[in-house]
Design an enzyme around this catalytic site. Structure first.
Site, PDB file in Angstrom:
ATOM      1  N   ASN A 145       0.803  -1.224   0.000  1.00  0.00           N
ATOM      2  CA  ASN A 145       0.000   0.000   0.000  1.00  0.00           C
ATOM      3  C   ASN A 145       0.836   1.275   0.000  1.00  0.00           C
ATOM      4  O   ASN A 145       0.497   2.243  -0.660  1.00  0.00           O
ATOM      5  CB  ASN A 145      -1.017  -0.024   1.151  1.00  0.00           C
ATOM      6  CG  ASN A 145      -0.349  -0.089   2.490  1.00  0.00           C
ATOM      7  OD1 ASN A 145       0.755  -0.615   2.627  1.00  0.00           O
ATOM      8  ND2 ASN A 145      -0.983   0.467   3.501  1.00  0.00           N
ATOM      9  N   GLU A 244       3.689  -4.634  12.349  1.00  0.00           N
ATOM     10  CA  GLU A 244       2.747  -3.525  12.153  1.00  0.00           C
ATOM     11  C   GLU A 244       1.629  -4.080  11.281  1.00  0.00           C
ATOM     12  O   GLU A 244       1.830  -4.332  10.095  1.00  0.00           O
ATOM     13  CB  GLU A 244       3.454  -2.346  11.505  1.00  0.00           C
ATOM     14  CG  GLU A 244       4.554  -1.789  12.410  1.00  0.00           C
ATOM     15  CD  GLU A 244       5.358  -0.656  11.784  1.00  0.00           C
ATOM     16  OE1 GLU A 244       5.329  -0.483  10.561  1.00  0.00           O
ATOM     17  OE2 GLU A 244       6.014   0.066  12.549  1.00  0.00           O
ATOM     18  N   CYS A 278      -3.204   1.481   6.513  1.00  0.00           N
ATOM     19  CA  CYS A 278      -3.577   0.832   7.770  1.00  0.00           C
ATOM     20  C   CYS A 278      -4.205   1.824   8.740  1.00  0.00           C
ATOM     21  O   CYS A 278      -4.944   1.439   9.629  1.00  0.00           O
ATOM     22  CB  CYS A 278      -2.344   0.208   8.391  1.00  0.00           C
ATOM     23  SG  CYS A 278      -1.005   1.395   8.589  1.00  0.00           S
ATOM     24  N   GLU A 448       7.867   0.707  16.357  1.00  0.00           N
ATOM     25  CA  GLU A 448       9.035   1.212  15.639  1.00  0.00           C
ATOM     26  C   GLU A 448       8.928   2.729  15.584  1.00  0.00           C
ATOM     27  O   GLU A 448       7.894   3.302  15.933  1.00  0.00           O
ATOM     28  CB  GLU A 448       9.130   0.577  14.251  1.00  0.00           C
ATOM     29  CG  GLU A 448       9.359  -0.933  14.335  1.00  0.00           C
ATOM     30  CD  GLU A 448       9.777  -1.595  13.030  1.00  0.00           C
ATOM     31  OE1 GLU A 448      10.563  -0.992  12.278  1.00  0.00           O
ATOM     32  OE2 GLU A 448       9.323  -2.725  12.775  1.00  0.00           O
TER      33      GLU A 448
HETATM   34  P1  NAD Z   1      -0.116  -9.208   3.353  1.00  0.00           P
HETATM   35  O1  NAD Z   1      -0.028  -9.648   4.748  1.00  0.00           O
HETATM   36  O2  NAD Z   1      -0.976  -9.978   2.413  1.00  0.00           O
HETATM   37  O3  NAD Z   1       1.314  -9.176   2.676  1.00  0.00           O
HETATM   38  C1  NAD Z   1       2.391  -8.408   3.201  1.00  0.00           C
HETATM   39  C2  NAD Z   1       3.696  -9.037   2.823  1.00  0.00           C
HETATM   40  O4  NAD Z   1       3.810 -10.301   3.470  1.00  0.00           O
HETATM   41  C3  NAD Z   1       3.869  -9.313   1.329  1.00  0.00           C
HETATM   42  O5  NAD Z   1       5.208  -9.029   0.983  1.00  0.00           O
HETATM   43  C4  NAD Z   1       3.574 -10.794   1.230  1.00  0.00           C
HETATM   44  O6  NAD Z   1       4.184 -11.424   0.127  1.00  0.00           O
HETATM   45  C5  NAD Z   1       4.161 -11.303   2.536  1.00  0.00           C
HETATM   46  N1  NAD Z   1       3.601 -12.565   3.026  1.00  0.00           N
HETATM   47  C6  NAD Z   1       2.338 -13.040   2.881  1.00  0.00           C
HETATM   48  N2  NAD Z   1       2.208 -14.248   3.496  1.00  0.00           N
HETATM   49  C7  NAD Z   1       3.426 -14.544   4.052  1.00  0.00           C
HETATM   50  C8  NAD Z   1       3.928 -15.636   4.808  1.00  0.00           C
HETATM   51  N3  NAD Z   1       3.153 -16.681   5.133  1.00  0.00           N
HETATM   52  N4  NAD Z   1       5.213 -15.609   5.213  1.00  0.00           N
HETATM   53  C9  NAD Z   1       6.005 -14.555   4.919  1.00  0.00           C
HETATM   54  N5  NAD Z   1       5.590 -13.488   4.176  1.00  0.00           N
HETATM   55  C10 NAD Z   1       4.307 -13.475   3.756  1.00  0.00           C
HETATM   56  O7  NAD Z   1      -0.568  -7.685   3.404  1.00  0.00           O
HETATM   57  P2  NAD Z   1      -0.927  -6.737   2.184  1.00  0.00           P
HETATM   58  O8  NAD Z   1      -2.252  -7.151   1.629  1.00  0.00           O
HETATM   59  O9  NAD Z   1       0.259  -6.644   1.281  1.00  0.00           O
HETATM   60  O10 NAD Z   1      -1.059  -5.313   2.915  1.00  0.00           O
HETATM   61  C11 NAD Z   1      -2.242  -4.835   3.460  1.00  0.00           C
HETATM   62  C12 NAD Z   1      -2.264  -5.037   4.967  1.00  0.00           C
HETATM   63  O11 NAD Z   1      -1.161  -4.389   5.568  1.00  0.00           O
HETATM   64  C13 NAD Z   1      -3.482  -4.437   5.637  1.00  0.00           C
HETATM   65  O12 NAD Z   1      -3.984  -5.332   6.599  1.00  0.00           O
HETATM   66  C14 NAD Z   1      -2.938  -3.195   6.333  1.00  0.00           C
HETATM   67  O13 NAD Z   1      -3.690  -2.758   7.438  1.00  0.00           O
HETATM   68  C15 NAD Z   1      -1.582  -3.653   6.712  1.00  0.00           C
HETATM   69  N6  NAD Z   1      -0.697  -2.514   6.952  1.00  0.00           N
HETATM   70  C16 NAD Z   1      -0.331  -2.204   8.235  1.00  0.00           C
HETATM   71  C17 NAD Z   1       0.483  -1.114   8.485  1.00  0.00           C
HETATM   72  C18 NAD Z   1       0.878  -0.724   9.886  1.00  0.00           C
HETATM   73  O14 NAD Z   1       1.809   0.041  10.035  1.00  0.00           O
HETATM   74  N7  NAD Z   1       0.221  -1.218  10.926  1.00  0.00           N
HETATM   75  C19 NAD Z   1       0.949  -0.334   7.425  1.00  0.00           C
HETATM   76  C20 NAD Z   1       0.563  -0.676   6.145  1.00  0.00           C
HETATM   77  C21 NAD Z   1      -0.249  -1.777   5.911  1.00  0.00           C
END
Ligand code: NAD
Length: 472
Positions: A145, A244, A278, A448
């Protein structure tokens, strides 16, 4: 073609998968997927680079970060192009927020690390102090995102603390990480200090990396359930994690608020980045005397945004379908749609959805409890401050909340009562990069930001010395 970056070299190994432009749905990239062998080479390279990098004086690592920040500014347009092609975000946003934040992240961590004092503790007859060493090889796994902003937030802090990094960008947004690797290569950052591997999560590069025995710690931003999966994967080795994760953030608008500012702030906090932040607000609670007016004004702005040429699409066809499924669910549960609720016309095969304002659902509905991650919010009235706080806190998440009020005492009282990692008063997304950032419950583990990042990316050893005279 997007390749891996390992030990200072570009590596074109593994099957390739397509990338798509979210604005048009057209294929616009091919990306190599790292298998276990490629990931192992990246981790091995990082381990080899670690002693040299960790052994540099912190001032030299800080100087490296500043050099890389300068190079990010020189390659500004390349970074903007990569980020816009991957995410479809408005160019103006990439130019003013996402890409400038990369250099700002690196500079902030360069300054904080270089100026951080060591700790010493005196008692009669003893002196204790701490020696901080890096975690070692750190896996950085980031979402799609805010790719560059979130990557640099973690990579900058990890590097300045003396770690070697293996970065796994989202499979949907590998472009700006590839430019970052190119920046590091051209700047002559020692080989192996920063490596990038591409691929998916489970059963792919993400899982191979986080579970690799040569990785000492994992920093991850993404969905809460992915955090759980990563945690299970590293449990046997008890690796430190910093997570996060998702949010279901509340916005509270009190009747004494500056309503113009509150409407403008809610428009930003609900719809920025297509609601794919997020920190975005998905639950708005508005005190009853101003509810009708506020809801009407927000809905009007949402309807106008649907015609904005810069309307940000959802990241993928799959994610668009997920957001639309919540629109349908809301209708089936009896929601009143104040604006949007469908797909805007005239966008071809782009993954756009309409900015949407819903009302009329019970607090227990899935739309009010699950993270939708689109340009959509549910708006409901409240009567008392206590009710507003209780609604905001009744969530499995605890990332952020936003308050709109002109009553100073109320602002402090409510902010202190909100169970979330971040509370904004009369603003949203305003960040001082030194402050702790993170969430409670399903929203994450740890904080962080500033010294809090340096704490995660290092391990203290406490040394205690007796000051008693030696017996003669
Ligand atoms: P996601 O969890 O689907 O993927 C994030 C990353 O994790 C990707 O690089 C993906 O390839 C990897 N990944 C997925 N499964 C994995 C596994 N089993 N082992 C290791 N790596 C794995 O998230 P997304 O759809 O890319 O992002 C959206 C989400 O991120 C939303 O829930 C949002 O709220 C959250 N987000 C949180 C913050 C925060 O600071 N709290 C900031 C931005 C986004």
């Amino acid at each position: 073609m997007i390749r891996h970056f390992i030990d200072g070299e570009w590596v074109a190994e593994g099957e390739t998968f397509p990338g798509y432009d979210p604005r048009t749905g057209a294929e616009n990239a091919r990306v190599h997927e790292a298998g276990p062998g490629v990931v192992d080479r990246a981790v091995t390279a990082a381990r080899r680079a670690l002693p040299g990098w960790a052994g540099l004086p912190v001032a030299e690592r800080s100087a490296w970060l500043r050099r890389l920040a300068d190079a990010m500014e020189e390659r500004f347009e390349d970074l903007v192009d990569a980020e816009v092609a991957d995410t479809g975000k408005p160019r103006a946003q990439a130019r003013t927020l996402d890409i400038p934040r990369g250099a700002a992240n690196f500079r902030t961590f360069a300054d904080i690390a270089a100026q951080r004092p060591d700790n010493a503790y005196h008692l009669p007859g003893t002196l204790s102090y701490t020696v901080r060493r890096p975690l070692g090889v750190v896996a950085v796994v980031v979402p799609w995102n805010l790719p560059f902003l979130l990557t640099t937030w973690k990579v900058g802090a990890a590097l300045v603390a003396g770690n070697a990094v293996v970065l796994k960008p989202s499979e949907l947004t590998p472009g700006s990480a590839a430019v970052l690797a190119d920046i590091a290569a051209r700047a002559g950052l020692p080989s192996g200090v920063l490596n990038v591997v591409n691929g998916f999560g489970a059963g792919s590069a993400g899982e191979f990396l986080t579970t690799h025995p040569g990785v000492d710690g994992v920093t991850f931003t993404g969905e809460s359930r992915t955090g759980s999966a990563i945690m299970r994967g590293v449990a046997d080795r008890v690796k430190p994690v910093s997570f996060e994760l998702g949010g279901k953030n509340a916005g509270l608008v009190f009747a004494d608020a500056d309503l113009d500012a509150a409407v403008a702030g809610a428009v930003r906090s609900v719809f920025t980045n297509g609601g794919q932040v997020c920190l975005c607000t998905e639950r708005l609670y508005v005190q009853r005397p101003v509810f009708e007016e506020f809801a009407g004004r927000l809905a009007k702005r949402a309807a106008e945004l649907a015609h904005d040429g810069d309307l940000m699409p959802m990241i993928s066809a799959e994610h668009r379908d997920k957001v639309l499924s919540y629109y349908r669910l809301a209708l089936s549960e009896g929601a009143t749609v104040l604006a949007g609720g469908g797909v805007p016309s005239g966008r071809g095969k782009g993954y756009h959805v309409e900015p949407t304002v819903l009302t009329g659902l019970p607090h227990s509905s899935r739309v009010n409890r699950e993270e939708m991650f689109g340009p959509v919010c549910h708006i409901a009235p409240f009567d008392t401050e206590a009710e507003a706080v209780s609604l905001a806190n009744d969530s499995e998440y605890g990332l952020a909340a936003t308050l709109w009020t002109r009553d100073l005492s109320r602002a402090h009282r409510v902010a202190g009562a909100i169970e979330a990692g971040l509370v904004w008063v009369n603003t949203w997304f305003l960040r001082d990069l030194r402050t702790p950032f993170g969430g409670l419950r399903l929203s994450g583990i740890g904080r962080e930001g500033g010294v809090h990042s340096l704490d995660f990316y290092s391990e203290p050893t406490t040394v205690t010395i007796s000051l008693e005279p030696a017996s003669e």
